[in-house]
Design a protein around this motif. Structure first.
Motif, PDB file in Angstrom:
ATOM      1  N   ILE A 250       0.841  -1.204   0.000  1.00 11.29           N
ATOM      2  CA  ILE A 250       0.000   0.000   0.000  1.00 11.29           C
ATOM      3  C   ILE A 250       0.876   1.254   0.000  1.00 11.29           C
ATOM      4  O   ILE A 250       0.673   2.171  -0.804  1.00 11.29           O
ATOM      5  N   ALA A 251       1.898   1.268   0.888  1.00 13.63           N
ATOM      6  CA  ALA A 251       2.741   2.463   0.992  1.00 13.63           C
ATOM      7  C   ALA A 251       3.463   2.732  -0.326  1.00 13.63           C
ATOM      8  O   ALA A 251       3.476   3.866  -0.824  1.00 13.63           O
ATOM      9  N   ILE A 252       4.040   1.686  -0.894  1.00 12.90           N
ATOM     10  CA  ILE A 252       4.792   1.891  -2.139  1.00 12.90           C
ATOM     11  C   ILE A 252       3.841   2.246  -3.272  1.00 12.90           C
ATOM     12  O   ILE A 252       4.129   3.132  -4.094  1.00 12.90           O
ATOM     13  N   GLY A 253       2.690   1.583  -3.279  1.00 14.59           N
ATOM     14  CA  GLY A 253       1.696   1.912  -4.298  1.00 14.59           C
ATOM     15  C   GLY A 253       1.257   3.358  -4.188  1.00 14.59           C
ATOM     16  O   GLY A 253       1.202   4.085  -5.183  1.00 14.59           O
ATOM     17  N   LEU A 254       1.010   3.775  -2.953  1.00 16.99           N
ATOM     18  CA  LEU A 254       0.567   5.143  -2.706  1.00 16.99           C
ATOM     19  C   LEU A 254       1.643   6.133  -3.145  1.00 16.99           C
ATOM     20  O   LEU A 254       1.368   7.115  -3.839  1.00 16.99           O
ATOM     21  N   TYR A 255       2.890   5.835  -2.717  1.00 16.32           N
ATOM     22  CA  TYR A 255       4.003   6.715  -3.095  1.00 16.32           C
ATOM     23  C   TYR A 255       4.085   6.831  -4.614  1.00 16.32           C
ATOM     24  O   TYR A 255       4.207   7.922  -5.167  1.00 16.32           O
ATOM     25  N   THR A 256       3.993   5.688  -5.293  1.00 11.49           N
ATOM     26  CA  THR A 256       4.134   5.687  -6.752  1.00 11.49           C
ATOM     27  C   THR A 256       3.037   6.515  -7.406  1.00 11.49           C
ATOM     28  O   THR A 256       3.309   7.374  -8.251  1.00 11.49           O
ATOM     29  N   VAL A 257       1.811   6.280  -6.966  1.00 12.39           N
ATOM     30  CA  VAL A 257       0.690   6.982  -7.588  1.00 12.39           C
ATOM     31  C   VAL A 257       0.791   8.485  -7.335  1.00 12.39           C
ATOM     32  O   VAL A 257       0.681   9.299  -8.263  1.00 12.39           O
ATOM     33  N   VAL A 258       1.048   8.837  -6.079  1.00  9.73           N
ATOM     34  CA  VAL A 258       1.101  10.269  -5.743  1.00  9.73           C
ATOM     35  C   VAL A 258       2.249  10.949  -6.486  1.00  9.73           C
ATOM     36  O   VAL A 258       2.069  12.012  -7.099  1.00  9.73           O
ATOM     37  N   THR A 259       3.424  10.317  -6.457  1.00 12.17           N
ATOM     38  CA  THR A 259       4.567  10.934  -7.136  1.00 12.17           C
ATOM     39  C   THR A 259       4.310  11.052  -8.634  1.00 12.17           C
ATOM     40  O   THR A 259       4.558  12.092  -9.241  1.00 12.17           O
ATOM     41  N   ALA A 260       3.796   9.976  -9.206  1.00  9.82           N
ATOM     42  CA  ALA A 260       3.516  10.006 -10.644  1.00  9.82           C
ATOM     43  C   ALA A 260       2.535  11.123 -10.969  1.00  9.82           C
ATOM     44  O   ALA A 260       2.696  11.855 -11.948  1.00  9.82           O
TER      45      ALA A 260
END
Ligand code: HEM
Lengths: 319, 290
Positions: A250-260
């Motif tokens: 979840i954390a990495i997914g969230l980071y990826t989506v937000v950063t992207a």
């Protein structure tokens, strides 16, 4: 903090001298002079070119007739010169200068030779050669499979991807800042911050036990630092193997989506014209590389500020 | 009778076409005084040397070492300000490293125990051994640094852009090979410094995903310390005699050969991509069809 203030009380010049005069660290002295110098030199020429570009943009008549270089040019001059002697004399001179430099260096400083190799006597700190210390520094924050294998691979692929992802036709073959702000900023972030700075930290700051010693602090071989780093799921109070993996995803997914998303917004706002020239593969590659690049300072921050050991824990690997 | 008559005749009056000894000597002296008219000289240097553009062009084009260059270049491209000479200096350092390296090889055995003794012998007893070892060491460090700076320059002038994308990629491979050359050399002294640097470095290989015995999915795929990539690199599970031999062969033969081939490609492409990229006439945003 108090530790930081103590430094001024008893600045250990001897320790600094010892680090700098380690023969294999002399290239570091060169690096600390040459990298800032050439950065300044490139930007200086970029500024001068930018000034001329602004002039040409403002004056279409001038743009038509001007030879568009900041170097002087007169009609009667030929646009090309003979390699012999104009280029070769410079090359011969450069070769002689390099040779003189090398000979002086070699007379003044002996190449290091330590005791014979001894597998039973660990060197502390045990450092890779300086040009790999950026990666070794990353070992503090990432497991070896990331710092030692994935990162070098991504760096090599990422460097090779630059020409194919940078679709900006401007600034081909001349120094400029205004026409390539975004590309240059990204490169500076990767080269100066994530590579050169990490190398310098590895060389000058990391002491025994790979601990952080400020310049002037004595390398104390008995120093101990007790850090309790915890995994993200434990900090959040979610225990168990399933949570350890799930929180990470979840954390990495969230980071990826937000950063992207943020990159996308910024890119559309400032670089919409370039976006229009890119295909999805180019844009996707750029996004992935940027997200990975930015994740380094994010993980460093999580470790230093929040004492996060791993974001994601699985039975096979941890991130 | 007639025969002897003939003989005396020929010795007194030389036959037409065969010069006498004096004129032969004169001719030879003449040649020695003006070697540039002789066939020996002409066989080596095939053009006149007067300072005429034609001869200066031929000087570059007929010389295998210089023909790396075109005959003429963009007048501003020779400015140090543009390239900082960094690619050329990197190449020059590579040559220095090759020559000093060959010298060192005469005195070096890549075997455990002997290797360290050889370095001691080189530094203390071999004529010029110490300074050549120093030069090899420092040129290696310098080459890593100049390669970085060269890459930085190429980036800052946007020289990786069309049509030089591929040459940038060749450059990236050269960057990697330069680090590996330096790294494999580190072990060869067989001292504590090299041993631990290489131990730290190759320990990473243990963690290679899917290929190392401590990496993600490595153990699941059946890798142990005795069959994973690290084992392949070191020729064993620890940095020992086999690792020394492998480092030696990578360092002295394999990587230099690969790097040389890539340098040939790199230089060839610089020429084929239209020579050095600049300083190019500056393009305006209004012309870029953005
Ligand atoms: C062993 C390492 C290398 C050697 C010996 C080398 C040598 C050279 C030389 C002699 C040139 C001619 C122009 C100049 O001197 O700047 C050149 C140009 C170039 N190099 Fe390299 N290079 C090396 C590594 C690299 C690396 C690491 C990169 C990029 C990642 C790179 C990319 C290029 C490109 C794109 C050009 C064309 C530049 C232009 O046209 O302005 N090279 N290289």
């Amino acid at each position: 903090m108090t530790e930081g203030l103590m430094i001024f009380a008893k600045f250990d010049w001897h320790q600094i001298g010892e680090i700098i005069s380690t023969p294999d660290n002399i290239p570091m002295v060169l690096l600390m002079i040459l990298i800032p110098y050439f950065t300044w030199y490139a930007l200086k020429q970029a500024r001068e070119n930018d000034r001329l570009i602004a002039q040409l943009e403002a004056d279409p008549e001038m743009a038509k007739t001007h030879h568009r270089k900041r170097f002087p040019m007169e009609k009667k001059w030929e646009p090309t010169v003979l390699v012999w002697p104009h280029l070769l004399k410079i090359e011969f001179l450069a070769a002689i200068c390099v040779m003189v430099f090398l000979i002086v260096w070699s007379v003044a400083f002996n190449a290091p030779l330590e005791e014979p190799a001894n597998p039973n006597l660990t060197m502390n700190p045990s450092k890779a050669p300086w040009y790999f210390l950026g990666l070794q520094e990353m070992l503090v924050y990432f497991d070896p499979w990331i710092a030692g294998v994935v990162m070098p691979t991504v760096i090599i692929i990422g460097l090779m991807a630059i020409p194919y992802c940078d679709v900006n036709p401007l600034g081909n073959g001349y120094y400029t800042w205004n026409q390539r702000k975004y590309a240059i900023t990204t490169f500076f972030f990767g080269f100066h911050v994530l590579w050169i700075l990490m190398v310098l930290i590895g060389v000058f700051i990391r002491g025994p036990g790979w601990m952080w010693f400020w310049p002037g602090q004595t390398w104390d071989h008995h120093r101990m630092i007790y850090e309790t780093n915890r995994n993200l799921n434990d900090i959040l109070g979610l225990e168990g193997a399933v949570w350890a993996a799930l929180v990470g995803i979840i954390a990495i997914g969230l980071y990826t989506v937000v950063t992207a998303f943020i990159i996308h917004k910024l890119y559309m706002k400032y670089k919409g014209d370039l976006y229009a020239r890119m295909n999805l593969l180019q844009y996707g590659t750029m996004q992935v590389l940027l997200i990975m690049m930015i994740s380094l300072p994010v993980k460093i921050f999580l470790r230093l500020a929040l004492r996060v050991k791993y974001v994601m824990v699985t039975p096979w690997f941890n991130i | 009778m007639a025969d002897s008559q003939d003989k005396t005749n020929s010795s007194e009056e030389p036959q037409e076409g065969i010069p006498d000894i004096k004129s032969q000597i004169d001719k030879t002296v003449d040649h020695l005084k003006n070697p540039k008219d002789g066939s020996l000289w002409k066989s080596v240097i095939r053009h006149k040397l007067d300072e005429k553009p034609r001869n200066r062009t031929l000087a570059v084009l007929t010389n295998v070492f210089l023909h790396l260059h075109p005959a003429r270049v963009n007048r501003d491209a020779v400015r140090f300000a543009f390239t900082w000479g960094m690619g050329g200096i990197t190449f020059f350092l590579f040559i220095v490293l090759t020559l000093t390296g060959i010298y060192l090889m005469f005195y070096y055995h890549p075997s455990k125990g002997q290797a360290f003794q050889d370095i001691l012998f080189l530094t203390h007893d071999v004529p010029f051994g110490n300074i050549l070892r120093n030069m090899h060491r420092w040129a290696a460090h310098a080459m890593v640094l100049t390669t970085w700076i060269h890459m930085f320059r190429v980036f800052m002038t946007g020289s990786y852009k069309k049509p030089r994308e591929f040459n940038w990629c060749v450059g990236v491979l050269l960057l990697v090979l330069t680090s590996l050359l330096s790294f494999t050399g580190y072990l060869l002294t067989d001292d504590q410094l090299g041993f631990w640097a290489v131990t730290v470095g190759t320990n990473m290989a243990r963690a290679t995903p899917g290929l190392g015995h401590e990496g993600p999915f490595g153990p699941e795929l059946g890798f142990t310390a005795y069959n994973d990539v690290r084992f392949a690199l070191l020729g064993g599970s620890i940095v020992d005699a086999n690792a020394l031999l492998r480092a030696y062969i990578w360092h002295c033969i394999a990587i230099p050969v690969i790097a040389s081939i890539l340098m040939i490609v790199h230089f060839w492409r610089v020429r084929k991509d239209g020579g050095i990229s600049g300083p190019a006439p500056m393009m305006l945003k209004s012309e870029a069809q953005l």
